[in-house]
Design an enzyme around this catalytic site. Structure first.
Site, PDB file in Angstrom:
ATOM      1  N   ASN A   1      40.119  31.169  30.674  1.00 52.59           N
ATOM      2  CA  ASN A   1      41.098  32.197  30.834  1.00 52.59           C
ATOM      3  C   ASN A   1      40.632  32.922  32.098  1.00 52.59           C
ATOM      4  O   ASN A   1      40.234  34.233  31.901  1.00 52.59           O
ATOM      5  CB  ASN A   1      41.094  33.099  29.691  1.00 52.59           C
ATOM      6  CG  ASN A   1      41.582  32.236  28.498  1.00 52.59           C
ATOM      7  OD1 ASN A   1      42.808  32.099  28.270  1.00 52.59           O
ATOM      8  ND2 ASN A   1      40.615  32.063  27.690  1.00 52.59           N
ATOM      9  N   PRO A   2      40.506  32.385  33.197  1.00 55.37           N
ATOM     10  CA  PRO A   2      39.825  33.162  34.280  1.00 55.37           C
ATOM     11  C   PRO A   2      40.528  34.375  34.848  1.00 55.37           C
ATOM     12  O   PRO A   2      40.043  35.378  35.562  1.00 55.37           O
ATOM     13  CB  PRO A   2      39.715  32.040  35.465  1.00 55.37           C
ATOM     14  CG  PRO A   2      40.893  31.118  35.147  1.00 55.37           C
ATOM     15  CD  PRO A   2      40.851  30.937  33.443  1.00 55.37           C
ATOM     16  N   LYS A   3      41.675  34.673  34.519  1.00 53.33           N
ATOM     17  CA  LYS A   3      42.459  35.951  35.121  1.00 53.33           C
ATOM     18  C   LYS A   3      42.722  36.744  33.569  1.00 53.33           C
ATOM     19  O   LYS A   3      43.755  37.596  33.758  1.00 53.33           O
ATOM     20  CB  LYS A   3      43.992  35.437  35.453  1.00 53.33           C
ATOM     21  CG  LYS A   3      43.908  34.417  36.641  1.00 53.33           C
ATOM     22  CD  LYS A   3      43.168  35.089  37.830  1.00 53.33           C
ATOM     23  CE  LYS A   3      42.829  34.280  39.299  1.00 53.33           C
ATOM     24  NZ  LYS A   3      44.436  33.980  39.804  1.00 53.33           N
ATOM     25  N   ASN A   4      41.941  36.851  32.806  1.00 56.58           N
ATOM     26  CA  ASN A   4      42.148  37.422  31.585  1.00 56.58           C
ATOM     27  C   ASN A   4      41.348  38.723  31.577  1.00 56.58           C
ATOM     28  O   ASN A   4      40.002  38.496  31.827  1.00 56.58           O
ATOM     29  CB  ASN A   4      41.524  36.601  30.406  1.00 56.58           C
ATOM     30  CG  ASN A   4      41.779  37.215  29.054  1.00 56.58           C
ATOM     31  OD1 ASN A   4      41.530  38.577  28.758  1.00 56.58           O
ATOM     32  ND2 ASN A   4      42.348  36.503  27.967  1.00 56.58           N
TER      33      ASN A   4
END
Length: 379
Positions: A113-116
Site C-alpha cells: 500500500n505505497p500511497k497509504n
C-alpha cells in the site's frame, strides 16, 4: 504458480471468527446501518466477520496477542482502516511488541500500500519510539529500516510523495544528511527531471548541511533536534557549499537545458541568505551558457553571450542538438533577474522583451517585469 481453484480452496478453508472456539467469548458487534441506506457497501463476508469481532474487542479494550493478530488480519484486507491502525499501535505499546519487527511489518505493508497515509504514520511511530529508547543500536536500526523501506517504495515509484516525506523525516530525525545527498544524486542521475529528488536535495542542503547560514544561526538543522548532525555554518562553508551545488546543478543542466527543476534549484540557492543575487556572476554564467538564441547570434555576442557552438558542446543524454539551440525561457528569466539585481536595467529589459516572444503564454507577465525593471511601473 497456484491455480485459481487452489486459491478458492484456501478461501473456503477460512473459518469465520464467529465460529472459532478461541473467540467464542466475544459477541460480534455488527456495523450499524440505517433501515434504508442510500447505498449499501458490499463488503466481503470475511471482512464483515473480522470487523464485527474487532468492534467488540475495541469496545471492551481488550489488550492481547489475539487482538493484535486480529488487527493484522483486518489491515491485510483494508490497509486504509485508520482506526484499526491506531488500535494496533496502542496494542504494540501495551504488549511490549518488538518495535523493530513492527517496523518491518509496516515496511512490508508499505510495499503493498505505497500511497497509504496510515502505514507511513505507523512506520514513523515505531521509529520515534526506537530513537527515544536511548539505545544507539536501536536508533541506527530504525534509520536503516526507514532507508530500506523508503528506497524500495521509490524504486516502485520514484515520485511517491509519501515515501519522500517519510524519508525526509527520517533523514532529519537521525541526522543522515550527507548520506541523503549521495542518494539524491543517484536519483537525479536516474531521472534528471525528478522534481521530488531535487526538492529532497535542497532540503538537505538548507536543512542539515549548515546550508547558507551564518555562524550565529546555530546548528542549522531547523528542527530543534539536537541529535541531528549539521556542518558548521561559517562563511567558508557557505562559499564551498554554494559553489559545489551550483556546479552540480550546472552539470545536470548540461544534460537537460530545459529542465525546470534544475533551474529552480539554482534560483533557490542564489536566493538563500548569505548567498543571494550578490553571486550574480555565478548565476549569470550558468544562464548565459544555456540561454539559446533569444536575441540572434550578433545581439547575443554584444551582451556577452556564448556562441551557439559552445552550447552544442554540452549536449547529452537525449537532448537533441536542435533542442539545445532553442531559446531557454528558464535561463532567460534567471539572466534577467541577475541583471536587475546588478542594476543593469536596460539589458534586463531587453531580456524581458525577448521572453515575451519566446514565452507567449506569459507575455503580459514579462511585459510587466520589463516595465518594472525600467522604472515605468511600481511593484
Amino acid at each position: 504458480m497456484p491455480s485459481s481453484s487452489s486459491e478458492d480452496a484456501d478461501a473456503d478453508e477460512r473459518v469465520p471468527y464467529s465460529r472459532r472456539p478461541e473467540w467464542a467469548d466475544v459477541e460480534p458487534i455488527p456495523q450499524p446501518e440505517s433501515a434504508n441506506p442510500v447505498v449499501l457497501i458490499d463488503y466481503a463476508d470475511e471482512y464483515v466477520d473480522a470487523m464485527d469481532v474487532w468492534r467488540a474487542v475495541y469496545r471492551s479494550r481488550e489488550r492481547s496477542r489475539r487482538v493484535l493478530d486480529l488487527t493484522r488480519d483486518v489491515i491485510g484486507m483494508n490497509g486504509g482502516a485508520y482506526t484499526v491502525w491506531h488500535h494496533r499501535w496502542e496494542l504494540v505499546l501495551a504488549l511490549g511488541v518488538d518495535l523493530a519487527e513492527e517496523l518491518r511489518y509496516a515496511g512490508t505493508m508499505a510495499r503493498a500500500n505505497p500511497k497509504n497515509y496510515q502505514v507511513w504514520n505507523h512506520m514513523r511511530l515505531c521509529s520515534q519510539a526506537m530513537k527515544a529508547s536511548g539505545d544507539d543500536a536501536r536508533a541506527t536500526l530504525a534509520w536503516e529500516l526507514n532507508e530500506t523501506h523508503t528506497r524500495i517504495a521509490l524504486m516502485m515509484d520514484a515520485k511517491n510523495i509519501h515515501a519522500w516525506t517519510q524519508r525526509a523525516w527520517a533523514v532529519r530525525t537521525f541526522g543522515r544528511w550527507t548520506e541523503e545527498m549521495d542518494f539524491t544524486e543517484r536519483m537525479i542521475d536516474d531521472d534528471v527531471r525528478n522534481n521530488s529528488a531535487w526538492n529532497q536535495r535542497f532540503f538537505c542542503v538548507v536543512g542539515g548541511l549548515g546550508g547558507f547560514v551564518t555562524s550565529t544561526d546555530g546548528d542549522g538543522d531547523g528542527d530543534g533536534d539536537g541529535d541531528a548532525k549539521s556542518a558548521p555554518g561559517d562563511g567558508g562553508d557557505v562559499v564551498v557549499l554554494a559553489s559545489a551545488e551550483l556546479a552540480f546543478a550546472e552539470s545536470q543542466l548540461d544534460k537537460s537545458p530545459h529542465n525546470e527543476s534544475a533551474w529552480n534549484y539554482v534560483r533557490g540557492i542564489l536566493k538563500r541568505p548569505n548567498v543571494g543575487w550578490g553571486w550574480r556572476g555565478e548565476g549569470e554564467a550558468i544562464a548565459r551558457k544555456h540561454l539559446g538564441d533569444i536575441f540572434g547570434d550578433a545581439s547575443r555576442r554584444r551582451v556577452g553571450g556564448t556562441s551557439s557552438e559552445d552550447e552544442r558542446g554540452g549536449e547529452s543524454d537525449g537532448e537533441s542538438r536542435g533542442e539545445a539551440r532553442e531559446p531557454c525561457r528558464h535561463a532567460a528569466c534567471l539572466l534577467a533577474e541577475c541583471l536587475v539585481d546588478a542594476g543593469e536595467f536596460h539589458e534586463a529589459g531587453r531580456v524581458f522583451d525577448a521572453l515575451r516572444a519566446i514565452d507567449p503564454v506569459r507575455a503580459n507577465y514579462h511585459a510587466f517585469r520589463r516595465a518594472h525593471a525600467l522604472g515605468l511601473v511600481s511593484a
